[in-house]
Design an enzyme around this catalytic site. Structure first.
Site, PDB file in Angstrom:
ATOM      1  N   ASP A   1      -9.639   7.191  10.108  1.00  0.00           N
ATOM      2  CA  ASP A   1      -9.311   7.884   8.865  1.00  0.00           C
ATOM      3  C   ASP A   1     -10.015   9.238   8.826  1.00  0.00           C
ATOM      4  O   ASP A   1     -10.819   9.566   9.694  1.00  0.00           O
ATOM      5  CB  ASP A   1      -9.643   7.033   7.624  1.00  0.00           C
ATOM      6  CG  ASP A   1     -11.121   6.671   7.531  1.00  0.00           C
ATOM      7  OD1 ASP A   1     -11.983   7.516   7.852  1.00  0.00           O
ATOM      8  OD2 ASP A   1     -11.432   5.534   7.136  1.00  0.00           O
TER       9      ASP A   1
ATOM     10  N   TYR B   1       0.825  -1.202   0.000  1.00  0.00           N
ATOM     11  CA  TYR B   1       0.000   0.000   0.000  1.00  0.00           C
ATOM     12  C   TYR B   1       0.861   1.255   0.000  1.00  0.00           C
ATOM     13  O   TYR B   1       1.983   1.258   0.528  1.00  0.00           O
ATOM     14  CB  TYR B   1      -0.871   0.053   1.259  1.00  0.00           C
ATOM     15  CG  TYR B   1      -1.876  -1.055   1.408  1.00  0.00           C
ATOM     16  CD1 TYR B   1      -3.153  -0.943   0.868  1.00  0.00           C
ATOM     17  CD2 TYR B   1      -1.559  -2.210   2.114  1.00  0.00           C
ATOM     18  CE1 TYR B   1      -4.089  -1.957   1.027  1.00  0.00           C
ATOM     19  CE2 TYR B   1      -2.491  -3.226   2.275  1.00  0.00           C
ATOM     20  CZ  TYR B   1      -3.744  -3.098   1.726  1.00  0.00           C
ATOM     21  OH  TYR B   1      -4.670  -4.103   1.884  1.00  0.00           O
TER      22      TYR B   1
END
Length: 286
Positions: A80, A66
């Protein structure tokens, strides 16, 4: 048509949305993805078509890669930026502090999964409970972080490249790094750049596939999924035995290893493992 198409999932789409688009593009309902990406995430999502859907569960076991951006100085309920910000802090960590702290996460550790995740507890998805304001105890998961490379530091933002085992939550990794720095962190961007041996350079957006003259040209043969395995070529009699479910004696190869099996005409048949000098079926694709 059977095989795998590597989709570059756009931000805002769910993995199920991608599957629905692929069903329309390829004209079949026999389509399945190989591991959920959050709606805010982009990047590599292998989608299996036809008989290749049998391999979907095997692909979810693979390691991942990632590229993520985290914003220091914030915490949120979802870990997030899309969640509710629950805390803000001054960022007084230096670049040297950040480099040192990030490096400490390379290796194995027990990670606490986010409440906003698809993990089931007592028959309920954690995110369903979280949406109702319920937070419960959950088991930590043992994950492996093979590497974390810092690509950019432009405080309060830090961009990292992560190679990790399946089951790793990058949101949780960012939160853990932020906690270790004493200021918190939320993930603001996430792109999966690799999984199961596939890279983002091989991926097509749904729009690219929809506008191709022949989207079938983007489909990768199923046996490519197992390219790291050795291969065994069978004659017609051996092929009939395997297809009929016979655990055929095989004195070649290595005990305990899995192999790709091909028929007499070169057709990919299955993955089998050698056990007690016999070919034992792992997954069929005929």
């Amino acid at each position: 048509m059977s095989g795998v198409v590597i989709v570059n999932k756009p931000k805002g789409m769910t993995s199920h949305d991608v599957v629905s688009r692929m069903r329309k593009i390829f004209g079949t309902r026999r389509v399945g993805h190989t591991g959920t990406l959050d709606p805010m995430a982009t990047g590599v999502l292998p989608v299996c078509i036809g008989s290749a859907t049998k391999a979907a569960d095997m692909l979810t076991e693979s390691d991942k890669r990632y590229r993520a951006v985290m914003e220091l100085g914030k915490r949120s309920d979802t870990l997030d930026i899309d969640g509710t910000i629950t805390e803000t802090s001054e960022v007084d960590a230096s670049e040297a502090d950040i480099i040192k702290t990030v490096a400490e996460f390379v290796g194995e550790y027990d990670q606490l999964p986010p409440m906003y995740s698809a993990i089931k507890k007592n028959g309920k998805r954690l995110y369903e409970l979280a949406r109702n304001g319920i937070e419960i105890d959950r088991d930590r998961r043992h994950v492996k972080i093979y590497s974390v490379d810092i690509l950019d530091i432009s405080l309060p933002y830090v961009t990292i490249d992560v190679r990790c085992s399946k089951g790793t939550y990058i949101r949780a990794l960012c939160d853990d790094i932020g906690s270790a720095l004493g200021c918190g962190a939320v993930m603001t961007e996430l792109c999966r750049t690799g999984t199961a041996g596939f890279r983002i350079s091989e991926a097509y957006t749904p729009e690219e596939l929809e506008t191709m003259d022949d989207p079938n040209k983007a489909v990768i043969p199923t046996d490519r999924l197992f390219s790291e395995l050795g291969e065994i070529r069978l004659n017609e009699k051996q092929e009939r035995s395997i297809v009929n479910g016979v655990r055929m004696t095989w004195r070649g190869g290595e005990e305990g290893r899995s192999y790709r099996l091909y028929g007499s005409n070169g057709r990919f048949l299955c993955v089998s493992r050698i056990e007690d000098m016999r070919l034992v079926l792992v997954k069929s694709f005929w």
